[in-house]
Each structure stands twice: as C-alpha cells, then as structure tokens.
Design an enzyme around this catalytic site. Structure first.
Site, PDB file in Angstrom:
ATOM      1  N   LYS A 153      -3.406 -10.499  -8.387  1.00 57.51           N
ATOM      2  CA  LYS A 153      -4.532 -11.076  -8.007  1.00 57.51           C
ATOM      3  C   LYS A 153      -5.606 -10.313  -8.496  1.00 57.51           C
ATOM      4  O   LYS A 153      -5.545  -9.355  -8.676  1.00 57.51           O
ATOM      5  CB  LYS A 153      -4.562 -11.311  -6.421  1.00 57.51           C
ATOM      6  CG  LYS A 153      -4.870 -10.199  -5.562  1.00 57.51           C
ATOM      7  CD  LYS A 153      -5.495 -10.224  -4.330  1.00 57.51           C
ATOM      8  CE  LYS A 153      -6.037  -8.736  -3.914  1.00 57.51           C
ATOM      9  NZ  LYS A 153      -6.722  -8.864  -2.513  1.00 57.51           N
ATOM     10  N   LYS A 198     -10.281  -5.187  -7.472  1.00 56.00           N
ATOM     11  CA  LYS A 198     -10.815  -3.797  -7.878  1.00 56.00           C
ATOM     12  C   LYS A 198      -9.741  -2.955  -8.308  1.00 56.00           C
ATOM     13  O   LYS A 198      -9.611  -2.180  -8.862  1.00 56.00           O
ATOM     14  CB  LYS A 198     -11.992  -3.399  -6.999  1.00 56.00           C
ATOM     15  CG  LYS A 198     -13.123  -3.920  -7.035  1.00 56.00           C
ATOM     16  CD  LYS A 198     -14.152  -3.383  -8.294  1.00 56.00           C
ATOM     17  CE  LYS A 198     -15.271  -4.185  -8.474  1.00 56.00           C
ATOM     18  NZ  LYS A 198     -16.594  -3.366  -8.459  1.00 56.00           N
ATOM     19  N   LYS A 217       0.778  -0.894   0.089  1.00 55.04           N
ATOM     20  CA  LYS A 217       0.195   0.051   0.012  1.00 55.04           C
ATOM     21  C   LYS A 217       0.778   1.352  -0.210  1.00 55.04           C
ATOM     22  O   LYS A 217       0.410   2.043  -0.861  1.00 55.04           O
ATOM     23  CB  LYS A 217      -0.885  -0.293   1.231  1.00 55.04           C
ATOM     24  CG  LYS A 217      -2.121  -1.097   1.152  1.00 55.04           C
ATOM     25  CD  LYS A 217      -3.267  -0.546   0.258  1.00 55.04           C
ATOM     26  CE  LYS A 217      -4.097  -1.395  -0.410  1.00 55.04           C
ATOM     27  NZ  LYS A 217      -4.740  -2.266   0.343  1.00 55.04           N
TER      28      LYS A 217
HETATM   29  P1  ADP Z   1     -10.261  -6.743  -3.511  1.00 49.85           P
HETATM   30  O1  ADP Z   1      -8.983  -7.377  -3.450  1.00 49.85           O
HETATM   31  O2  ADP Z   1     -11.055  -6.733  -4.753  1.00 49.85           O
HETATM   32  O3  ADP Z   1     -10.243  -5.271  -3.047  1.00 49.85           O
HETATM   33  P2  ADP Z   1     -11.086  -7.637  -0.788  1.00 49.85           P
HETATM   34  O4  ADP Z   1      -9.691  -7.375  -0.632  1.00 49.85           O
HETATM   35  O5  ADP Z   1     -12.005  -6.686  -0.323  1.00 49.85           O
HETATM   36  O6  ADP Z   1     -11.234  -7.521  -2.625  1.00 49.85           O
HETATM   37  O7  ADP Z   1     -11.415  -9.220  -0.583  1.00 49.85           O
HETATM   38  C1  ADP Z   1     -12.696  -9.556   0.064  1.00 49.85           C
HETATM   39  C2  ADP Z   1     -12.307 -11.118   0.211  1.00 49.85           C
HETATM   40  O8  ADP Z   1     -11.880 -11.661  -0.977  1.00 49.85           O
HETATM   41  C3  ADP Z   1     -11.192 -11.372   0.959  1.00 49.85           C
HETATM   42  O9  ADP Z   1     -11.524 -12.666   1.658  1.00 49.85           O
HETATM   43  C4  ADP Z   1     -10.084 -11.743  -0.051  1.00 49.85           C
HETATM   44  O10 ADP Z   1      -9.072 -12.697   0.490  1.00 49.85           O
HETATM   45  C5  ADP Z   1     -10.811 -12.470  -1.145  1.00 49.85           C
HETATM   46  N1  ADP Z   1     -10.435 -12.284  -2.415  1.00 49.85           N
HETATM   47  C6  ADP Z   1     -10.227 -10.738  -3.029  1.00 49.85           C
HETATM   48  N2  ADP Z   1      -9.609 -11.087  -4.173  1.00 49.85           N
HETATM   49  C7  ADP Z   1      -9.378 -12.351  -4.244  1.00 49.85           C
HETATM   50  C8  ADP Z   1      -8.856 -13.203  -5.518  1.00 49.85           C
HETATM   51  N3  ADP Z   1      -8.251 -12.627  -6.384  1.00 49.85           N
HETATM   52  N4  ADP Z   1      -8.769 -14.415  -5.171  1.00 49.85           N
HETATM   53  C9  ADP Z   1      -9.195 -15.203  -4.158  1.00 49.85           C
HETATM   54  N5  ADP Z   1      -9.910 -14.412  -3.012  1.00 49.85           N
HETATM   55  C10 ADP Z   1     -10.124 -13.166  -3.248  1.00 49.85           C
END
Ligand code: ADP
Length: 332
Positions: free
Chosen positions: A200, A203, A120
């Site tokens: 990964k 968003k 970050k």
């Molecule tokens: P983002 O990365 O899109 O901002 P979040 O960090 O809010 O999403 O993640 C919400 C949940 O979804 C968490 O439990 C996270 O581990 C899971 N998650 C997010 N992206 C992935 C991914 N690419 N593969 C597997 N799990 C994911």
C-alpha cells in the site's frame, strides 16, 4: 474562537491520522476525500493522533513539524475548521484515561491476532513495545471518546475497526450502553498501491507521492513507478487492470480513462508515455491545492489557532463522555 457551525443531532464522524508529515495521495484518495465530503451533513471530528506515532518513532525531533505539515495539508485539501473539529490527540488527555479503561475489557488474545501488529513486529523487531499491541485499544478510545459512529478510513484500517466494535460491545454489555458501534466509511479508492506496485502507498514504505509535491517532484516520483509486471517491451500489449498507474488515471484523468486503457491494451502507448500523462494529470488536479496551501502557510499562527480551538471543543465532549463512563463503572 472560530465561527463554528455545530450540526445538532447529526451523526458523529471521527477519523484519526498519524502525524506522518505531508500527506500522500493514498491518504487523500483513501480517507481525506471522505473527510471533506462528510463535513456538510455530519458532525465531524478529525484528529492528528500523535500518541499513536510514538509506537513507531524512536526519536521525536520532527514530531511538531510533522503535525504542522499534516494539518496544513488537511486545511488546504478542504477540511474546514468552521464545519469540523480539528485537533491533536494529546491535547485532549482524556483519551489516555479511556484507553486504560478499555485495556481492562480487551482480552490480550484479540490484540495479538491483529494483522498490523504482526507486521509491525516484523518491521521493528528491536522495538516491540507495549503500545504497539495496544494500538487498536487506543484507536477505539479515540473514536469512542467522541461517540464516533462513522469513521472515514482506508481499507487497511478495517481489522482495527472490527476490533473497535468488539471492544465497545464488550464495554456496553459489562457496564451499560455508552458507545455506538463505529462503522467504516470507505471511498471508491479504498486501497492505493505504492509506486512499487506491491505494498500500500505509505510513508513507512517510501513508495508515495505527496499531495503537496511540486510538478517536477510529482513527475520524478511517477517516473520511478512500477507498471504492469507482464509488459516487458514497449511493443507488448498491456493489462491496465494489473497496472497501478492505470488505477491512478481513473481518479486523476477521468475523462480519458477508456482511451488510455485501449491504447495500453494495443501497445499504442508505452508505459513512459502513460506515466508522463499521469504526472501531468496529478499536477494539474492538485494545483488549486498547492495554491491554497501556500496561502495558509503565509498566515502566521493560523494552524496553531485552529488546533487549539479544536482541542477546546473536543475536550468539552471528552469530559462529558468520561463522566458518563466513570458513573457507569462505579468509579464516581
Ligand atoms: P501511512 O500508511 O502513510 O502511515 P496512515 O496509516 O496514517 O498513513 O493513514 C491515514 C489514513 O489514510 C487512514 O485512514 C488510512 O486507511 C488511509 N490510507 C493510508 N494509506 C492508504 C492507501 N495507500 N490507500 C488508501 N488509504 C490509505
């Protein structure tokens, strides 16, 4: 109040999602799937963590809309307010109190070594705020406030959970046993790569496919995806295990996985054919979801009522925990 069935004596499940708006298939495969399946046997609490979002947001104009879009995705995906508590983090303010208390028992050195903090800092060097470094402490407070034992998350969250265990262990040893040590519950797809095939799906990296996307939207996004980096020409044999599209076929086209792998390896199909097939599979798998989403969206106030009801139930648990914490710490 909604007709809610509490599962007395069942272990408590907790998971929090940042309000990133419509959910993507990484969220679904990595975490939401487990959130849904755990509901029948565990006491589940799912939270839209809006305070966490403030660590990266520079303006909050879309925040309420993002909370709504996310909650409606969960409900349409199968998170059931009659089985689980669904609420918004800031509606139960006790979490901020517990966060402050935990911040006093967490050495700064533990937080500075967290990989996501370092990422970050690179991503937003102009906004390295205090909340960013405290993110795992707030996450620990989220889970511990509800005495969460099982945390359905994707693989990216494992370092945070490790730290959460260390923080509650420290609290328990200093003030007496109050909190269980939370354990992650991964799905069989714990890390979905984005359409860039490198990072990964997220968003934050604009490399995602929304679960609510229309068939055309899905197709447009899938066609932009990177595939096996070693397959340069249509006639080159492919390596399905190195290809992100193939990984998604495993979930979305389960009955044809072997066939797709073998046709890729022999260059029987090209990447464009393979992507078209995937877009079709994703679209048909998610069709019932899109239908349920449209029905929920047509009920005025339904989502707001679910979230308000969830906050009332969550706050009752939070108050009990805070009373116990304060007694243990000599604050009461
Ligand atoms: P983002 O990365 O899109 O901002 P979040 O960090 O809010 O999403 O993640 C919400 C949940 O979804 C968490 O439990 C996270 O581990 C899971 N998650 C997010 N992206 C992935 C991914 N690419 N593969 C597997 N799990 C994911």
């Amino acid at each position: 109040m909604l007709n809610f069935t509490s599962k007395l004596m069942a272990k408590r499940v907790f998971s929090g999602f940042r309000p990133t708006g419509k959910q993507h298939i990484g969220n679904y495969l990595g975490a939401i799937q487990n959130c849904i399946s755990l509901q029948n046997d565990y006491d589940c609490i799912y939270c839209v963590v809006d305070i966490h979002a403030l660590t990266t947001l520079e303006n909050t104009e879309r925040l309420q809309e993002d909370i709504y879009e996310m909650a409606i995705d969960w409900l349409a995906a199968g998170i059931d307010p009659q089985k689980s508590i669904i609420f918004v983090q800031s509606h139960v303010p006790q979490v901020m109190e517990l966060h402050t208390i935990f911040s006093m028992v967490t050495p700064l050195s533990w937080l500075l070594r967290v990989p996501t903090f370092k990422e970050k800092v690179k991503m937003q060097p102009h906004n390295v705020n205090y909340g960013l470094v405290g993110y795992p402490v707030l996450m620990t407070a989220d889970i511990a406030l509800y005495k969460g034992e099982i945390v359905p998350v994707g693989e990216d969250q494992l370092p945070h959970l490790e730290l959460a265990r260390e923080i509650v262990r420290r609290f328990n040893s200093l003030f007496g046993n109050a909190f269980p040590e939370p354990q992650a519950k991964l799905t069989s797809f714990p890390l979905i790569l984005g359409l860039d095939g490198v990072q990964k799906m997220s968003k934050s990296f604009n490399n995602y496919i929304e679960i609510a996307a229309s068939p055309q939207g899905i197709s447009e996004r899938v066609m932009t995806a990177f595939t096996d980096p070693e397959r340069k020409y249509r006639s080159d044999p492919g390596h399905p295990d190195m290809c992100n599209i193939f990984c998604l076929h495993k979930f979305f086209t389960p009955t044809r996985v072997e066939e797709i792998a073998s046709e890729c390896r022999t260059a029987g199909i090209g990447c464009v054919d393979c992507k078209k097939m995937l877009a079709q599979s994703i679209s048909s798998t998610l069709e019932p979801f899109r239908e349920r989403r449209a029905i929920i969206a047509s009920k005025p106030n339904y989502v707001a009522e679910v979230l308000a009801d969830g906050a009332t139930r969550a706050e009752a648990i939070a108050k009990d925990t805070m009373k116990e914490v304060k007694e243990k710490m000599g604050l009461l």
